[in-house]
Write a protein that holds these residues in place. Structure first.
Motif, PDB file in Angstrom:
ATOM      1  N   GLY A 161      52.512  49.105  66.381  1.00 19.30           N
ATOM      2  CA  GLY A 161      53.954  49.839  66.001  1.00 19.30           C
ATOM      3  C   GLY A 161      53.202  50.109  64.162  1.00 19.30           C
ATOM      4  N   GLN A 162      52.938  51.352  64.133  1.00 21.28           N
ATOM      5  CA  GLN A 162      53.323  51.749  63.062  1.00 21.28           C
ATOM      6  C   GLN A 162      54.637  52.103  62.014  1.00 21.28           C
ATOM      7  N   GLU A 163      55.786  52.401  63.690  1.00 17.42           N
ATOM      8  CA  GLU A 163      56.946  52.314  62.452  1.00 17.42           C
ATOM      9  C   GLU A 163      57.877  50.710  62.103  1.00 17.42           C
ATOM     10  N   PHE A 164      57.184  49.776  62.526  1.00 17.87           N
ATOM     11  CA  PHE A 164      57.854  48.701  62.149  1.00 17.87           C
ATOM     12  C   PHE A 164      56.820  47.968  61.206  1.00 17.87           C
ATOM     13  N   PRO A 165      57.423  47.306  60.112  1.00 13.80           N
ATOM     14  CA  PRO A 165      57.122  46.913  59.279  1.00 13.80           C
ATOM     15  C   PRO A 165      56.141  45.276  59.499  1.00 13.80           C
ATOM     16  N   GLU A 166      54.587  45.935  58.508  1.00 13.56           N
ATOM     17  CA  GLU A 166      53.832  44.402  59.416  1.00 13.56           C
ATOM     18  C   GLU A 166      54.203  43.301  58.698  1.00 13.56           C
ATOM     19  N   LYS A 167      55.662  42.888  58.007  1.00 13.14           N
ATOM     20  CA  LYS A 167      55.394  41.392  57.745  1.00 13.14           C
ATOM     21  C   LYS A 167      56.943  41.114  58.519  1.00 13.14           C
ATOM     22  N   ASN A 168      57.221  41.787  59.579  1.00  9.83           N
ATOM     23  CA  ASN A 168      58.290  41.511  60.216  1.00  9.83           C
ATOM     24  C   ASN A 168      57.481  40.233  61.387  1.00  9.83           C
ATOM     25  N   LEU A 169      58.172  39.493  61.837  1.00 12.92           N
ATOM     26  CA  LEU A 169      58.317  38.006  63.435  1.00 12.92           C
ATOM     27  C   LEU A 169      57.621  39.287  64.431  1.00 12.92           C
ATOM     28  N   ARG A 170      56.556  38.483  64.449  1.00  8.99           N
ATOM     29  CA  ARG A 170      56.010  39.420  66.178  1.00  8.99           C
ATOM     30  C   ARG A 170      55.900  38.134  66.959  1.00  8.99           C
TER      31      ARG A 170
ATOM     32  N   GLY B 197      61.533  30.887  63.733  1.00  6.60           N
ATOM     33  CA  GLY B 197      61.250  31.468  62.496  1.00  6.60           C
ATOM     34  C   GLY B 197      62.816  31.822  61.604  1.00  6.60           C
ATOM     35  N   ILE B 198      62.639  33.037  60.859  1.00  9.30           N
ATOM     36  CA  ILE B 198      63.717  33.235  60.015  1.00  9.30           C
ATOM     37  C   ILE B 198      63.794  34.313  60.031  1.00  9.30           C
ATOM     38  N   GLU B 199      63.997  36.035  59.856  1.00  9.59           N
ATOM     39  CA  GLU B 199      63.689  37.426  59.048  1.00  9.59           C
ATOM     40  C   GLU B 199      65.108  37.619  58.354  1.00  9.59           C
ATOM     41  N   ALA B 200      64.916  37.766  57.023  1.00  7.97           N
ATOM     42  CA  ALA B 200      66.083  38.844  55.628  1.00  7.97           C
ATOM     43  C   ALA B 200      65.298  39.868  55.145  1.00  7.97           C
ATOM     44  N   PRO B 201      65.946  40.683  54.837  1.00  7.13           N
ATOM     45  CA  PRO B 201      65.240  41.284  53.854  1.00  7.13           C
ATOM     46  C   PRO B 201      64.421  40.818  52.193  1.00  7.13           C
ATOM     47  N   ASP B 202      64.940  39.316  52.217  1.00  6.63           N
ATOM     48  CA  ASP B 202      64.151  39.328  51.063  1.00  6.63           C
ATOM     49  C   ASP B 202      63.543  37.759  51.481  1.00  6.63           C
TER      50      ASP B 202
ATOM     51  N   LYS C  31      74.627  34.902  56.087  1.00  8.96           N
ATOM     52  CA  LYS C  31      74.758  36.720  56.550  1.00  8.96           C
ATOM     53  C   LYS C  31      73.358  37.800  56.122  1.00  8.96           C
ATOM     54  N   GLY C  32      73.263  38.435  58.066  1.00 11.20           N
ATOM     55  CA  GLY C  32      72.402  39.699  57.869  1.00 11.20           C
ATOM     56  C   GLY C  32      70.677  38.814  58.074  1.00 11.20           C
ATOM     57  N   ASP C  33      70.884  37.334  58.470  1.00 11.51           N
ATOM     58  CA  ASP C  33      69.649  37.209  58.627  1.00 11.51           C
ATOM     59  C   ASP C  33      69.500  37.534  60.239  1.00 11.51           C
ATOM     60  N   SER C  34      68.261  37.343  60.412  1.00 13.71           N
ATOM     61  CA  SER C  34      67.818  37.603  62.100  1.00 13.71           C
ATOM     62  C   SER C  34      66.891  36.273  62.142  1.00 13.71           C
ATOM     63  N   VAL C  35      68.259  35.671  63.380  1.00 11.41           N
ATOM     64  CA  VAL C  35      67.316  34.391  63.625  1.00 11.41           C
ATOM     65  C   VAL C  35      66.040  34.601  65.230  1.00 11.41           C
ATOM     66  N   ILE C  36      65.547  33.758  65.037  1.00  8.95           N
ATOM     67  CA  ILE C  36      64.322  33.636  66.796  1.00  8.95           C
ATOM     68  C   ILE C  36      64.557  31.669  66.966  1.00  8.95           C
ATOM     69  N   VAL C  37      65.045  32.223  68.068  1.00  4.40           N
ATOM     70  CA  VAL C  37      65.075  31.411  68.429  1.00  4.40           C
ATOM     71  C   VAL C  37      64.819  30.549  69.887  1.00  4.40           C
ATOM     72  N   ALA C  38      63.965  29.550  71.020  1.00  2.36           N
ATOM     73  CA  ALA C  38      64.099  29.766  71.824  1.00  2.36           C
ATOM     74  C   ALA C  38      64.643  28.382  72.705  1.00  2.36           C
ATOM     75  N   GLY C  39      65.542  28.512  73.736  1.00  3.32           N
ATOM     76  CA  GLY C  39      66.138  27.387  74.460  1.00  3.32           C
ATOM     77  C   GLY C  39      66.567  27.777  75.887  1.00  3.32           C
ATOM     78  N   SER C  40      66.818  27.237  76.682  1.00  4.05           N
ATOM     79  CA  SER C  40      67.795  26.947  78.175  1.00  4.05           C
ATOM     80  C   SER C  40      69.111  28.020  77.814  1.00  4.05           C
ATOM     81  N   THR C  41      69.703  28.648  78.728  1.00  2.00           N
ATOM     82  CA  THR C  41      70.448  29.613  79.112  1.00  2.00           C
ATOM     83  C   THR C  41      72.172  29.168  78.362  1.00  2.00           C
TER      84      THR C  41
END
Length: 566
Positions: A274-283, A527-532, A546-556
């Protein structure tokens, strides 16, 4: 006078409640009569005094055949007690089954609810029954918002109420009756999801659109009807078959790119093109291992993906088995497919250096069934540069062998023995199971991706030799769930056994650390994704802000606890 007697008789004869009332009145009168007789007869025949309480107790114990502490010896008392026992047996063991049991059955089979017990606000309304709506309720269980199912079939509504009594409200009502939507509090709903056939769906949407500001999602069998339903008022029109076909293809192809479908939250995180999505962001991408790649034959620890590229492999599929926490000693072979997590640029580099092979060496794919699922898979595979041979009983304008996919000669004509992939996408689970068995026997090294319509077929397809099975209604429910849950979390991937990978943005100041959140909720941090900063597999001491995007895995349940923390 005669007519009044007839009315009274009809009431007694037709009303179960009246018959039961009469039965208990007569039973009480019988006990009272026996008590009076016993209270006067016992002192005369046995020469012992007895009070009223003892008399009542004796009668009840004798009628219920439990025995009494009061003794008697005269023949008259023996006969009287025998009469009481006999009448008790008749009243308790014969009259109750004839009168009371049918009433209790009728009560248990009473009509389902017509309204909810209280007003609903910001809820989700699901219209229609079926495996897809059941899968949708499961997906939405991550949210704290209430869910209401509306069903126009009485029997189906009753069964749904029993199945979902702890997870969703269920009401029964006519779709064409405005009162149904009033009782569903549709004016207060955030989402309305329609899971009916296209004609019924169009009628429902046209009826409710003026009544609610809710976002309407239509789930259809054929995506070609989307423009008509959007004109009727649907904001989203989704086809589980189309989504399932694309998912089957993406479990086969090496190219982790493709359309991002930005309208569905989270899907842009599953591609590195995806060209519109920053390369350094988590996938988080899913990619199979080709036997000719550098990674094949190595152990996971030998690859050292984190040390070389800063990415991790949180889960793998291997020989049709999902491994939630792969060990470094896990051997990588042609039955293995990775979930790679990390920065987009790092994943791209790792794929190029460790997993890519020349496209000329990939070989072709056999697609069994060219309906909506098969055609979607075909389009995705061809876009990825993989040639396809279609097997279907109908003739289409593609590279095809016309015939039955269960016919060994037809599969051989499609060169199944030389194929690298086989996508089994017919509309009949039994046919899919048998086709999978044949494909696996004709080519033991082929990667088989299969579609299932019913949950019991999933395990059978894996046992038949499938490497990955997509349950169509579950895929549809999960896709819609992404849209509805977007305000709470962004669902990235639905995993087996009810687990998910989600992204949650922290909107308020917090003093939590990774370790404290894991301890309180049980989730696994990816992972954790933030502007800095962008952090993969963060240490326990990492502080959340505040402002962090946190990516986690788990059950409901784990994810619910995690969401409540923020």
């Amino acid at each position: 006078m005669r007519s009044r007697k007839n009315v009274v008789w009809r009431i007694i004869h037709t009303s179960a409640e009246m018959r039961i009332l009469i039965y208990f009145v007569l039973f009480a009168l019988l006990i009272l009569t026996y008590t009076i007789i016993f209270h006067g007869l016992y002192p005369q025949l046995e020469g012992k005094t007895v009070d009223w309480a003892q008399s009542v107790l004796f009668v009840i114990q004798t009628i219920t055949t439990t025995g009494s502490l009061l003794t008697y010896h005269s023949d008259t008392m023996v006969l009287f007690a025998s009469i009481m026992m006999l009448s008790g047996v008749i009243m308790i063991f014969m009259v109750i089954p004839l009168i009371l049991t049918p009433y209790l059955v009728a009560v248990l089979r009473s009509a389902p609810a017509r309204r909810t017990p209280h007003a609903l606000f910001h809820h989700t309304v699901i219209i229609g029954d079926g495996e897809l709506s059941r899968a949708l309720v499961e997906s939405l269980s991550l949210s704290e918002k209430e869910v209401l199912i509306v069903e126009d079939d009485e029997k189906e509504a009753r069964e749904l109420a029993l199945k979902h009594r702890r997870r969703a409200f269920v009401i029964w009502g006519d779709y064409d009756d405005p009162q149904t939507w009033e009782q569903a509090w549709i004016k207060n709903a955030d989402f309305v999801i329609v899971c009916e056939n296209e004609r019924t769906t169009a009628s429902i949407i046209l009826g409710i659109r003026p009544l609610t500001p809710a976002r309407i999602i239509s789930i259809v069998d054929k995506i070609s009807f989307d423009r008509y339903l959007q004109y009727a008022g649907a904001e989203f029109v989704l086809s589980p078959k189309q989504v399932t076909g694309r998912i089957l293809a993406r479990h086969a192809v090496l190219n982790p790119g493709g359309d991002t479908e930005p309208a569905i939250p989270g899907l842009d995180r599953l591609t590195i093109n995806g060209q519109e999505f920053p390369e350094k962001n988590l996938r988080l991408i899913h990619i199979p291992v080709m036997p000719e790649s550098r990674a094949a034959g190595k152990r996971l620890g030998e690859l050292n993906l984190f040390g070389q590229y800063g990415i991790i492999v949180p889960f793998i599929w291997k020989a049709g088995r999902f491994v939630p926490r792969p060990e470094p000693s896990e051997t990588i072979d042609a039955t293995t497919s990775f979930f790679l997590f990390g920065r987009a640029d790092a994943i791209r580099r790792a794929v190029h250096e460790e997993l890519e092979i020349d496209k000329e060496r990939i070989g072709h794919a056999v697609i069994a069934g060219f309906g909506d699922v098969g055609s979607a898979a075909y389009t995705e595979m061809m876009a990825s540069g993989i040639s396809c041979v279609v097997v279907d009983s109908k003739k289409y304008d593609v590279n095809e062998v016309v015939g039955n996919a269960e016919d060994e000669a037809i599969l051989r004509e499609a060169r199944i023995g030389e194929a690298r992939f086989c996508i089994v996408a017919l509309n009949d689970d039994d046919v899919n199971i048998f086709t999978t068995l044949m494909a696996r026997n004709l080519n033991p090294g082929i990667r088989i991706l299969a579609r299932a319509n019913e949950p019991p077929s999933v395990e059978k397809l894996y046992r038949a030799g499938a490497d990955y099975v997509a349950l169509l209604p579950r895929i549809g429910g999960q896709t819609v769930g992404r849209i509805v849950l977007a305000d709470t979390v962004t669902v990235l991937v639905d995993l087996p056994d009810g687990e998910m990978v989600v992204l949650k943005q922290i909107r308020h100041p917090t003093k939590q650390t990774v370790r404290s959140v894991m301890g309180k909720s049980g989730v696994r941090f990816l992972g954790i994704e933030a502007p800095d900063r962008v952090t993969v597999s963060p240490p326990g001491t990492e502080k959340l802000r505040k402002g962090d995007s946190v990516i986690v895995a788990g059950s409901t349940e784990q994810l619910k606890k995690f969401i409540r923390l923020f």
